[in-house]
Design a protein around this motif. Sequence first.
Motif, PDB file in Angstrom:
ATOM      1  N   VAL A 468      19.062  51.453  70.868  1.00 46.48           N
ATOM      2  CA  VAL A 468      20.438  50.927  70.901  1.00 46.48           C
ATOM      3  C   VAL A 468      21.038  50.918  69.494  1.00 46.48           C
ATOM      4  CG1 VAL A 468      21.803  48.827  71.251  1.00 46.48           C
ATOM      5  CG2 VAL A 468      20.117  49.523  72.961  1.00 46.48           C
ATOM      6  N   ASP A 470      24.149  49.733  66.885  1.00 48.80           N
ATOM      7  CA  ASP A 470      25.223  48.763  66.675  1.00 48.80           C
ATOM      8  C   ASP A 470      26.276  49.464  65.844  1.00 48.80           C
ATOM      9  OD1 ASP A 470      26.917  46.715  65.758  1.00 48.80           O
ATOM     10  OD2 ASP A 470      25.327  45.240  65.898  1.00 48.80           O
ATOM     11  N   ASN A 475      25.736  44.735  68.808  1.00 48.73           N
ATOM     12  CA  ASN A 475      24.558  45.050  69.612  1.00 48.73           C
ATOM     13  C   ASN A 475      23.263  44.549  68.990  1.00 48.73           C
ATOM     14  OD1 ASN A 475      25.820  46.231  71.772  1.00 48.73           O
ATOM     15  ND2 ASN A 475      25.678  48.319  70.970  1.00 48.73           N
ATOM     16  N   ALA A 510      26.104  53.845  72.808  1.00 46.83           N
ATOM     17  CA  ALA A 510      26.910  52.638  72.921  1.00 46.83           C
ATOM     18  C   ALA A 510      28.284  52.921  73.508  1.00 46.83           C
ATOM     19  CB  ALA A 510      27.057  51.985  71.548  1.00 46.83           C
ATOM     20  N   GLN A 513      30.177  50.702  77.200  1.00 47.09           N
ATOM     21  CA  GLN A 513      29.557  49.394  77.393  1.00 47.09           C
ATOM     22  C   GLN A 513      28.171  49.442  77.998  1.00 47.09           C
ATOM     23  OE1 GLN A 513      32.326  48.647  76.218  1.00 47.09           O
ATOM     24  NE2 GLN A 513      33.637  50.009  77.321  1.00 47.09           N
ATOM     25  N   SER A 515      25.384  49.235  76.300  1.00 44.10           N
ATOM     26  CA  SER A 515      24.331  48.707  75.430  1.00 44.10           C
ATOM     27  C   SER A 515      23.621  47.495  76.004  1.00 44.10           C
ATOM     28  CB  SER A 515      24.909  48.371  74.062  1.00 44.10           C
ATOM     29  OG  SER A 515      25.505  49.511  73.515  1.00 44.10           O
ATOM     30  N   THR A 516      24.383  46.482  76.398  1.00 44.06           N
ATOM     31  CA  THR A 516      23.724  45.301  76.942  1.00 44.06           C
ATOM     32  C   THR A 516      23.136  45.621  78.305  1.00 44.06           C
ATOM     33  OG1 THR A 516      25.305  43.899  75.805  1.00 44.06           O
ATOM     34  CG2 THR A 516      24.028  42.869  77.552  1.00 44.06           C
ATOM     35  N   GLY A 520      19.981  46.569  76.440  1.00 43.06           N
ATOM     36  CA  GLY A 520      19.604  45.156  76.421  1.00 43.06           C
ATOM     37  C   GLY A 520      18.683  44.814  77.576  1.00 43.06           C
TER      38      GLY A 520
END
Lengths: 779, 779
Positions: A468, A470, A475, A510, A513, A515-516, A520
């Motif tokens: 991931v 940021d 992130n 990323a 959306q 990433s989470t 994540g």
Amino acid sequence: MSNYAFIGKSMPRVDSRAKVTGEALFTADLRLPKMLTGKILRSPYPHARILNIDISEALRVPGVKAIVTGRDVIQRKWGVFGYTQDQQFLPADRVRFIGEEVAAVAAVDEDSAQRAIDCIRVDYEILEAVFDAMESLAPTAPLLHDNFPHNINVHVPINVGDVEKGFAESYYVREDTFTASEDSYFQGEPYAVVARFDTDNNLEIWMPNAGPHMKAKPLSNALGIPLNKIRVRKITIGGAFGGRSEIAPADLICALLARKIGRPVKIVYTREENSIATRQGHALITTIKTGVRQDGRVIARDVTCYMDGGAYSSTGPIAVSVPFLCMEQAYKMEHVRYNGYRIYTNKPPRGMIRIHGRAFACGVDTQLDMIGEHLGIDPVTMRLVNAREPGEFTNTKSHVASCAMKETITKAAEKSGWNDKWGKLPPLRGIGIGCNSVQTGFPMGIRGGSQAIIKLNEDGGATVISGVVDNGQGNDNMLVQIAAEELGIRTEDVQLVTADTEVTPSDPGAYSQVSTFIGGHAVKNAAENVRRQLFEIAAKTLNVKVDDLKARDRMIYVKDSPDTGIPLKKVVRMILAQGKSVSGQGDYWPKVDPKREWVKNPFGQMCGAFSFGTTVAEVEVDPETGKVTVLEVTAAQDVGFALNPLVLEGQFQGSIAMGGQGGILTEGHVWDGGSVLNPTQLEYKVPLACDMPKINTIIIESNDPEGPYGTKESGMSIAMSAAQAYAAAVSNAIGVYMTDFPLTPDKILEALQNKVESETPNQNEDVMEKALELIVPAV
Amino acid sequence: MSNYAFIGKSMPRVDSRAKVTGEALFTADLRLPKMLTGKILRSPYPHARILNIDISEALRVPGVKAIVTGRDVIQRKWGVFGYTQDQQFLPADRVRFIGEEVAAVAAVDEDSAQRAIDCIRVDYEILEAVFDAMESLAPTAPLLHDNFPHNINVHVPINVGDVEKGFAESYYVREDTFTASEDSYFQGEPYAVVARFDTDNNLEIWMPNAGPHMKAKPLSNALGIPLNKIRVRKITIGGAFGGRSEIAPADLICALLARKIGRPVKIVYTREENSIATRQGHALITTIKTGVRQDGRVIARDVTCYMDGGAYSSTGPIAVSVPFLCMEQAYKMEHVRYNGYRIYTNKPPRGMIRIHGRAFACGVDTQLDMIGEHLGIDPVTMRLVNAREPGEFTNTKSHVASCAMKETITKAAEKSGWNDKWGKLPPLRGIGIGCNSVQTGFPMGIRGGSQAIIKLNEDGGATVISGVVDNGQGNDNMLVQIAAEELGIRTEDVQLVTADTEVTPSDPGAYSQVSTFIGGHAVKNAAENVRRQLFEIAAKTLNVKVDDLKARDRMIYVKDSPDTGIPLKKVVRMILAQGKSVSGQGDYWPKVDPKREWVKNPFGQMCGAFSFGTTVAEVEVDPETGKVTVLEVTAAQDVGFALNPLVLEGQFQGSIAMGGQGGILTEGHVWDGGSVLNPTQLEYKVPLACDMPKINTIIIESNDPEGPYGTKESGMSIAMSAAQAYAAAVSNAIGVYMTDFPLTPDKILEALQNKVESETPNQNEDVMEKALELIVPAV
């Protein structure tokens, strides 16, 4: 109240300190021993054949170490899909836009590199060019790519139900056309790349990106070397916003220069280069025909959309269907038809951007307001009547598990004082509402999932290894929050190893959306895996069941008797003493329809979840200057679950800045043929902090069943609904439905003048004098 | 012939290109932005109380950025075991050897740093010092550490059977004493360290090491920060040889300076500093009493050993038992007693070294030759009679699963032409044999195992993530060979991520030959794990059983029909398309007795396997200069299995250089009190390539049941047996049993002179004239 230690709590981001102290290094800050400066020679013509490139004089410029041209590349074209691979970086034969890469120089300093660039002689045969999507469709237009007839890059046809039948059954039908110019991301950081080859032909490369693994694969193709010899390395990144999701010509060029001379090379774009040579948002013309029942409910909608794609595909083909999909997620329709065309022109290539299709999104909502006005239904009701509800399927067959669309509307209306304001504001004041929905994590085939690895140190600290990236949205903090929560340690106990293709497993990136939701989620799964190993030993030691245990604050204890516990560190050491490392992997791949495609088959489950956002904006227009002052913005989003409300608030604010304040009021490119006239911040006018209005943020939690902790996308459906709300508020303020975006002062003044002229019997009266008296909000 | 693709094949090492081009960066080569130079102020006294340190003048030196003293450290002492933690780095109260660290400066350049060092005023109260281990034991000797009476650091007592009974039953018993001075590693790279702290208090640190994780833990303790905030990073390393296995004072000092000023700091040792301020090998006095049967078989052995440990413990306590253990592994005994003492003196601290206990090892073998001479048994037979055999247990209860000790003896004897030479060489020519055995991978408690992670890229390439460090012996290549073999890909398809504490799981380090046995084993297990995942899919696709498959050359195919196959890359993509990353972990922890300890309980299974080596050396002595010319060396080792014969050959050559050529002929420290008189290469005389004799290498494969591919240690048992063989050959050449090592020309000349004097009735005759006539080889 949740029983989480970190999840759902507002906390400053782990990357804050490095950023505010200036310690964080962006690509342009990198200094490697013996590094050279790279510069790119760009085409001055929008369309031309390259007859010859003479670098002999340039090679004699003192300090010049290497020059690359089309002769140095292997013949492999880039495009996001196989059938859209149309761009040969550093073309040897033909250029298709002003600014296209023709040659590049590496030299000991910038001046020498520039001098050499100036000495490269290129013989061009100028070809006829086309700069307008509609003109480009004409049979007489010059063809940009031989294998794309009519200059149509892609055509996305969607046809669900029977729109003609729907229109026939409608109480009211209307058709309108909306337009918008090209827009740019204007990330805080202009594009830059640093590349280094070692003697074993391994490439290390740093650049802003929206996913290092998304860079590595096309670089592997373009260079013709395997992935294990390409290391896209972690670096601080100043924004992406949908950009930087794919290889840039500069990535390849920098690598070629570095390989040719055997020294590191750095290329840093000027703002002008960033605007013309990294892909940006599409210009768009859309015709929307909508039929409704008497209560405002949409029965049928037929949309045709022409997007000016510029000279190449890039990620543009994806962008053709996204505005439609966002609309169909937010609003119900029985019958729908969509024809989206992406057209080649001799302008820089365009792609995905965070506010997909301004003209489209604002058009749909503007038209809803027009229809509402006709039916006597206020905008809030129009949206509530049409709003998506949980458990439904979109027209293109995506199941919407969680959805608080209606709640975002009612809460935003309530907080903004809608009922007290709609139809009751003084002249030149307006209020508007917009709704939108965004995909949370769509898949990219075999690169659609993420894996995380967590290893525990013997003192109970953890390292999270994840692909991931940021690039500004927080992130890194998200990963730390999740790992600390699941392992029951503190956030300062977590070290991150992220966004490095050599070290970290593949991650989709990323964009959109994911990433989470994906990356994540993978970290959560990895942490649960590790926690299970800890609990098994702890359970034996404490003589309880694994399910009875809880990890928190570096302790593992029995849920109902917090005094019965054992330090986590001790359990780690017990496992190590048994001859086993304490680590675990976790995968997450979104549950989507594998047969679904963006262009050829946009049907089936497209992503894991959908977010829903409503924005209400209140504005005041200065009739003398056309300047819009935004008084207050209220944004409500169904984010599933708020992992870190502080970060969410930032997302909301940035989304309103980009989607509304910039996207509707100031931002848009203007052209002279193929030349962009406002490539820099000075003319393009990205809003600054001081331009921003008062913002109310409302976080709504629908607890998505698939999202980690129930979470899904945040921000983007605010960016899009903010655009719609701003547009509606301005239209409301001046009493004219605006259809060409952005709504710059000149357009507002013109609309005011037209309105005054059409409503003033005596054309000789002073138009401006009359304006204040005559203009009333459209109700 | 094996059916391996890479295992067992001679191949150039993966790190060769970077090393021969000079691209490989050693710690001293690192250049970081804003980096400062660090210098250390050292004690000029061997034993003194620090009364005051005045840095005020030093702080005013232009360019000085930070100074640290004992006030900047937390009070935590270092030592390899809890009960031997005796060294406070940067002591505030007392120094115990010449060269001990007292203060350090970071400045913009070396000159400024040195100027500041010269300006630091330290008031010392000089204390009585002791420089000899035996003197240090005296009740009147000054005590170095209050909690270590009689200056005894550790005492290792081992008593198995009944030695007195054994001696009583012996046909012949004799006791001899052997001595050796301190020796040094003289790694190609002097010690250096670079440290950087970020604003979040994360430390990045680079230094030569024998295992980054072995550095991280004591650094964590000394700095008082958790492991997840310490990143010991990968760097090219110029040798270890048993050194660099633990924190060095410079590591802490460099980190303290970097933290204090907030800029990177580099400390590079001079050769003098490297010799006095990194720990080196012990001086040793050993008395060996051995009783044998008439056939030469040893019945009982009683050994007492005094090792001069210098001022602190460091890793020295481990070194007290290792020489004994090597001996008991190589040779059988019925009864044995050992008392090993490590004594503090006011000299630099000593620790583990590749040729453990020269006096001990050479003493045992020299005495065997003495006994053989008395019994009329030749040295080869003496060793065959006593040689360890497979399936046996050592006296301290370690099971020896694989053992080709006898084969190494017979093959080395045969290849060297022993039978034609022993007793038949001309005067001043000699031949000698030595045997030894070394542990393969002994455990260090909870840090005793290794984990590897392997991830496959979508194009079929692999990344191996492992904590194994390569400090010169070829470990990187070993990991690549194993991964490529097990995955069925090519070596160029493998990328390594190694030896970085943040990214790679814990690994015990590269001491005592653990790398292949433990870390390599973990990579093998991880690769087998990944291969299993691939085979499961391939088996379904090919409609066969998993066990029928084989992976080779990027293909997975059916064993008996190589035409039925599927590209590995395709299988990877099939797994990815199912929504799963292709990666796997593998652990390996040696099967040892967890209760075994080095000092307090040296009983039980100590390690996974034992290697066995025999060296035969043939020399010629110049009676005028005492110089020894080595004519030919034959080294045979039971390595279990030869992973890469080319690398093994290098190991053999280096071992003979270090153990025999340097260790017996030239290397040893000489002292004036606490001052070492030969700290640099100029005086210490490490052998150069041009000094080396003809070497015959014999690789013997006993296929250890536990070692990966049957492999175990290589090199070290040659280093030790080479020392023994060289010593024996010189003794044989001059007809005198030499007992004090190294055998420098002065000692040889003295021995010759004594021999001539004792054997010449007329003392007036010219000694040298007579030498050639009288000296005959001892048979």
